[in-house]
Design a protein around this motif. Structure first.
Motif, PDB file in Angstrom:
ATOM      1  N   SER A  65       0.850  -1.189   0.000  1.00  7.87           N
ATOM      2  CA  SER A  65       0.000   0.000   0.000  1.00  7.87           C
ATOM      3  C   SER A  65       0.886   1.239   0.000  1.00  7.87           C
ATOM      4  O   SER A  65       2.037   1.195   0.442  1.00  7.87           O
ATOM      5  CB  SER A  65      -0.924   0.025   1.226  1.00  7.87           C
ATOM      6  OG  SER A  65      -0.184   0.171   2.420  1.00  7.87           O
ATOM      7  N   HIS A  79      -0.406  -1.329  -6.807  1.00  3.73           N
ATOM      8  CA  HIS A  79      -1.354  -0.958  -7.862  1.00  3.73           C
ATOM      9  C   HIS A  79      -1.098  -1.776  -9.121  1.00  3.73           C
ATOM     10  O   HIS A  79       0.039  -2.188  -9.398  1.00  3.73           O
ATOM     11  CB  HIS A  79      -1.219   0.532  -8.207  1.00  3.73           C
ATOM     12  CG  HIS A  79      -1.424   1.446  -7.043  1.00  3.73           C
ATOM     13  ND1 HIS A  79      -2.672   1.732  -6.527  1.00  3.73           N
ATOM     14  CD2 HIS A  79      -0.514   2.129  -6.285  1.00  3.73           C
ATOM     15  CE1 HIS A  79      -2.532   2.562  -5.497  1.00  3.73           C
ATOM     16  NE2 HIS A  79      -1.246   2.817  -5.329  1.00  3.73           N
ATOM     17  N   ASP A  80      -2.139  -1.963  -9.912  1.00  2.97           N
ATOM     18  CA  ASP A  80      -2.004  -2.691 -11.171  1.00  2.97           C
ATOM     19  C   ASP A  80      -1.090  -1.972 -12.151  1.00  2.97           C
ATOM     20  O   ASP A  80      -0.528  -2.604 -13.052  1.00  2.97           O
ATOM     21  CB  ASP A  80      -3.379  -2.899 -11.814  1.00  2.97           C
ATOM     22  CG  ASP A  80      -4.220  -3.938 -11.078  1.00  2.97           C
ATOM     23  OD1 ASP A  80      -3.651  -4.710 -10.283  1.00  2.97           O
ATOM     24  OD2 ASP A  80      -5.449  -3.975 -11.300  1.00  2.97           O
ATOM     25  N   GLN A 147      -8.554  -3.327   5.594  1.00  2.00           N
ATOM     26  CA  GLN A 147      -8.117  -2.924   4.263  1.00  2.00           C
ATOM     27  C   GLN A 147      -6.674  -3.378   4.000  1.00  2.00           C
ATOM     28  O   GLN A 147      -6.349  -3.812   2.889  1.00  2.00           O
ATOM     29  CB  GLN A 147      -8.222  -1.412   4.105  1.00  2.00           C
ATOM     30  CG  GLN A 147      -7.777  -0.896   2.735  1.00  2.00           C
ATOM     31  CD  GLN A 147      -8.558  -1.503   1.586  1.00  2.00           C
ATOM     32  OE1 GLN A 147      -9.789  -1.432   1.578  1.00  2.00           O
ATOM     33  NE2 GLN A 147      -7.876  -2.096   0.623  1.00  2.00           N
ATOM     34  N   GLU A 150      -6.661  -6.909   3.055  1.00  2.00           N
ATOM     35  CA  GLU A 150      -7.075  -7.000   1.652  1.00  2.00           C
ATOM     36  C   GLU A 150      -5.930  -6.594   0.719  1.00  2.00           C
ATOM     37  O   GLU A 150      -5.744  -7.202  -0.352  1.00  2.00           O
ATOM     38  CB  GLU A 150      -8.292  -6.110   1.415  1.00  2.00           C
ATOM     39  CG  GLU A 150      -8.771  -6.041  -0.035  1.00  2.00           C
ATOM     40  CD  GLU A 150      -9.241  -7.377  -0.577  1.00  2.00           C
ATOM     41  OE1 GLU A 150      -9.272  -7.516  -1.819  1.00  2.00           O
ATOM     42  OE2 GLU A 150      -9.557  -8.287   0.218  1.00  2.00           O
ATOM     43  N   ASP A 151      -5.161  -5.592   1.115  1.00  2.00           N
ATOM     44  CA  ASP A 151      -4.027  -5.157   0.302  1.00  2.00           C
ATOM     45  C   ASP A 151      -3.024  -6.296   0.104  1.00  2.00           C
ATOM     46  O   ASP A 151      -2.456  -6.454  -0.984  1.00  2.00           O
ATOM     47  CB  ASP A 151      -3.329  -3.961   0.940  1.00  2.00           C
ATOM     48  CG  ASP A 151      -4.169  -2.688   0.903  1.00  2.00           C
ATOM     49  OD1 ASP A 151      -5.100  -2.613   0.081  1.00  2.00           O
ATOM     50  OD2 ASP A 151      -3.891  -1.775   1.709  1.00  2.00           O
ATOM     51  N   GLN A 154      -4.461  -8.548  -2.541  1.00  3.22           N
ATOM     52  CA  GLN A 154      -4.336  -7.999  -3.888  1.00  3.22           C
ATOM     53  C   GLN A 154      -2.877  -8.040  -4.358  1.00  3.22           C
ATOM     54  O   GLN A 154      -2.600  -8.268  -5.551  1.00  3.22           O
ATOM     55  CB  GLN A 154      -4.864  -6.566  -3.929  1.00  3.22           C
ATOM     56  CG  GLN A 154      -6.370  -6.448  -3.717  1.00  3.22           C
ATOM     57  CD  GLN A 154      -7.158  -7.212  -4.776  1.00  3.22           C
ATOM     58  OE1 GLN A 154      -6.800  -7.243  -5.950  1.00  3.22           O
ATOM     59  NE2 GLN A 154      -8.257  -7.831  -4.347  1.00  3.22           N
ATOM     60  N   ARG A 157      -2.279 -11.468  -5.591  1.00  2.81           N
ATOM     61  CA  ARG A 157      -2.858 -11.628  -6.938  1.00  2.81           C
ATOM     62  C   ARG A 157      -1.910 -11.069  -8.000  1.00  2.81           C
ATOM     63  O   ARG A 157      -1.653 -11.718  -9.029  1.00  2.81           O
ATOM     64  CB  ARG A 157      -4.211 -10.915  -7.023  1.00  2.81           C
ATOM     65  CG  ARG A 157      -4.736 -10.805  -8.462  1.00  2.81           C
ATOM     66  CD  ARG A 157      -6.007 -10.011  -8.570  1.00  2.81           C
ATOM     67  NE  ARG A 157      -5.891  -8.615  -8.158  1.00  2.81           N
ATOM     68  CZ  ARG A 157      -5.401  -7.648  -8.939  1.00  2.81           C
ATOM     69  NH1 ARG A 157      -4.950  -7.912 -10.160  1.00  2.81           N
ATOM     70  NH2 ARG A 157      -5.356  -6.391  -8.496  1.00  2.81           N
ATOM     71  N   ARG A 158      -1.394  -9.868  -7.762  1.00  4.87           N
ATOM     72  CA  ARG A 158      -0.502  -9.250  -8.745  1.00  4.87           C
ATOM     73  C   ARG A 158       0.775 -10.067  -8.924  1.00  4.87           C
ATOM     74  O   ARG A 158       1.294 -10.188 -10.038  1.00  4.87           O
ATOM     75  CB  ARG A 158      -0.178  -7.815  -8.326  1.00  4.87           C
ATOM     76  CG  ARG A 158      -1.393  -6.891  -8.340  1.00  4.87           C
ATOM     77  CD  ARG A 158      -1.057  -5.446  -7.997  1.00  4.87           C
ATOM     78  NE  ARG A 158      -2.286  -4.668  -7.921  1.00  4.87           N
ATOM     79  CZ  ARG A 158      -2.860  -4.270  -6.783  1.00  4.87           C
ATOM     80  NH1 ARG A 158      -2.287  -4.548  -5.619  1.00  4.87           N
ATOM     81  NH2 ARG A 158      -3.988  -3.590  -6.802  1.00  4.87           N
ATOM     82  N   ARG A 209      -5.964 -14.579   3.854  1.00  3.68           N
ATOM     83  CA  ARG A 209      -6.318 -13.788   2.674  1.00  3.68           C
ATOM     84  C   ARG A 209      -5.375 -14.072   1.511  1.00  3.68           C
ATOM     85  O   ARG A 209      -5.801 -14.140   0.348  1.00  3.68           O
ATOM     86  CB  ARG A 209      -6.288 -12.293   3.029  1.00  3.68           C
ATOM     87  CG  ARG A 209      -6.685 -11.385   1.863  1.00  3.68           C
ATOM     88  CD  ARG A 209      -8.100 -11.665   1.392  1.00  3.68           C
ATOM     89  NE  ARG A 209      -8.449 -10.901   0.203  1.00  3.68           N
ATOM     90  CZ  ARG A 209      -8.221 -11.302  -1.061  1.00  3.68           C
ATOM     91  NH1 ARG A 209      -7.604 -12.465  -1.272  1.00  3.68           N
ATOM     92  NH2 ARG A 209      -8.594 -10.558  -2.070  1.00  3.68           N
ATOM     93  N   ALA A 213      -6.255 -15.675  -2.333  1.00  2.00           N
ATOM     94  CA  ALA A 213      -5.783 -15.195  -3.634  1.00  2.00           C
ATOM     95  C   ALA A 213      -5.102 -16.316  -4.411  1.00  2.00           C
ATOM     96  O   ALA A 213      -5.274 -16.430  -5.641  1.00  2.00           O
ATOM     97  CB  ALA A 213      -4.825 -14.024  -3.435  1.00  2.00           C
ATOM     98  N   TYR A 217      -6.373 -17.498  -8.075  1.00  2.00           N
ATOM     99  CA  TYR A 217      -5.606 -17.075  -9.247  1.00  2.00           C
ATOM    100  C   TYR A 217      -4.427 -17.983  -9.612  1.00  2.00           C
ATOM    101  O   TYR A 217      -3.867 -17.832 -10.697  1.00  2.00           O
ATOM    102  CB  TYR A 217      -5.074 -15.649  -9.030  1.00  2.00           C
ATOM    103  CG  TYR A 217      -6.169 -14.619  -8.903  1.00  2.00           C
ATOM    104  CD1 TYR A 217      -6.797 -14.106 -10.041  1.00  2.00           C
ATOM    105  CD2 TYR A 217      -6.592 -14.161  -7.658  1.00  2.00           C
ATOM    106  CE1 TYR A 217      -7.808 -13.160  -9.928  1.00  2.00           C
ATOM    107  CE2 TYR A 217      -7.603 -13.209  -7.544  1.00  2.00           C
ATOM    108  CZ  TYR A 217      -8.203 -12.727  -8.685  1.00  2.00           C
ATOM    109  OH  TYR A 217      -9.211 -11.802  -8.573  1.00  2.00           O
TER     110      TYR A 217
END
Length: 391
Positions: A65, A79-80, A147, A150-151, A154, A157-158, A209, A213, A217
């Motif tokens: 983050s 970030h994507d 959050q 969750e970060d 994510q 995932r990336r 979490r 992911a 994925y």
């Protein structure tokens, strides 16, 4: 190929992934990412030079983050928009069968408002780190904690979509995940603090979490590691008894390995000088073969790595020495141990992929790299505050 060393033998995880040898390149901060957190060409050059020998290569830590950035030149997976560079990084690290692992974290109170461009750092509680010029962080709300969890999901995932073979959760070196477990940085009275069980909760929820992911994925060959520091010197702070209890819980979680962060692989307790048993031995007994272990800290020569493996530890991580000698494994395999470099010449920086930012970072951390043509650092405290021996 030389076969006299056990560290050259492969290792197969429970999920069926085979690592070609027992040598690991640990996460080592190079401070060379672009200002916005994107992977730089200098970083790609460094990884291209240093990969291909070790069985696993763990990236320098990436923040999950924006407010988790811990230092300048730190890469990000928040970030994507960073995906193009992350894909290049993954493909660059995957050479000659080396598995690439992305280490992820948030810095928490170990950051500051200068690095965060005017934003106050955050942590479990409003308690400043016992470091020079440390800022008092803002205590996170429950929604913010959710959050962050969750970060991490994510970010995982990336990492999968970028092509990495796994991730390592950075629960060590006084950063955010450790801050929730520590009674020094965590003074909360809600479900995230207080009791031993509550102080574990943040890390365990992140593991859940992250694995969601992976389920969504990736396939079952994706690796999830966890890095941990055994002790703190603060009072109150993390002591070995609590760490061993925590590790006993971690050993039953859905993770692939446990990475023990210490400046010396055979270090004994920082707090109990009468205890002469190496911490890694205590951890071995607690894990009891439920998880493979990675040991790091002042492992330089082949004999050092072999001692780790012969002690029943599954992987030996070579940190500072791998900066000086990127072909360490290849030279051992070829029986060319006499040609291994154990000193770093200032004239060799470019051919080793060490740019000025990386060099300045090492000097700033007082990292003893056995440099020829430079004064020896006064002190090496990289293990405790998170430096060259592993973020």
């Amino acid at each position: 190929m030389a076969t006299k060393y056990n560290f050259l033998k492969p290792y197969t995880f429970k999920n069926g992934v085979t690592i070609k040898n027992r040598i690991v390149m640990p996460p080592m901060t190079e401070g060379a990412a672009l200002e916005n957190g994107a992977v730089s060409l200098d970083e790609l050059k460094y990884f291209d030079i240093h990969t291909g020998g070790a069985g696993m290569f763990i990236t320098p830590v990436l923040n999950v983050s924006d407010d988790g950035k811990g230092f300048e030149g730190e890469p990000s997976v928040a970030h994507d928009k960073f995906m193009p560079g992350l894909k290049k990084l993954a493909s660059t690290m995957k050479q000659n069968g080396t598995k690439d692992i992305m280490q992820i974290f948030d810095a928490g109170r170990m950051s500051n408002s200068k690095i965060l461009r005017g934003v106050q750092p955050v942590s479990a509680s409003e308690v400043a780190a016992l470091r020079p010029d440390a800022e008092t962080p803002r205590e996170l709300t429950n929604d913010e904690i959710e959050q962050i969890i969750e970060d991490f999901g994510q970010a995982t995932r990336r990492s999968i979509q970028a092509g990495f073979d796994g991730i390592e959760l950075h629960g060590a070196n006084t950063y955010w995940m450790q801050q929730f477990f520590s009674p020094h940085s965590n003074r909360r009275t809600d479900k995230w603090g207080g009791s031993f069980e509550n102080r574990m909760r943040f890390a365990l929820e992140i593991i859940k979490r992250v694995n969601k992911a992976v389920d969504d994925y990736a396939d079952d060959k994706f690796i999830v590691g966890y890095r941990i520091s055994p002790e703190e010197i603060e009072e109150p702070g993390i002591r070995l008894d609590d760490t061993l209890k925590f590790i006993d819980v971690l050993a039953d979680q859905k993770i692939s390995y446990l990475h023990i962060s210490m400046g010396y692989a055979w270090r004994t307790s920082l707090n109990d000088k009468s205890d002469k048993e190496p911490i890694i031995t205590k951890i071995q007994k607690t894990v009891n073969d439920r998880l493979p272990l990675i040991s790091v800290g002042s492992i330089e020569k082949p004999a050092d790595a072999e001692k780790v493996i012969d002690a029943g530890i599954d992987f030996a991580a070579i940190g500072r020495e791998s900066i000086r000698e990127p072909k360490w494994v290849q030279k051992v395999e070829a029986g060319q141990e006499d040609s291994i470099h154990y000193q770093l010449s200032l004239t060799e920086l470019d051919q080793l992929g060490i740019n000025s930012a990386f060099f300045d970072f090492m000097n700033g951390m007082n990292a003893d790299l056995h440099m020829v043509g430079a004064d020896k650092p006064k002190d090496n405290f990289a293990e405790y505050i998170g430096g060259v021996e592993g973020n």
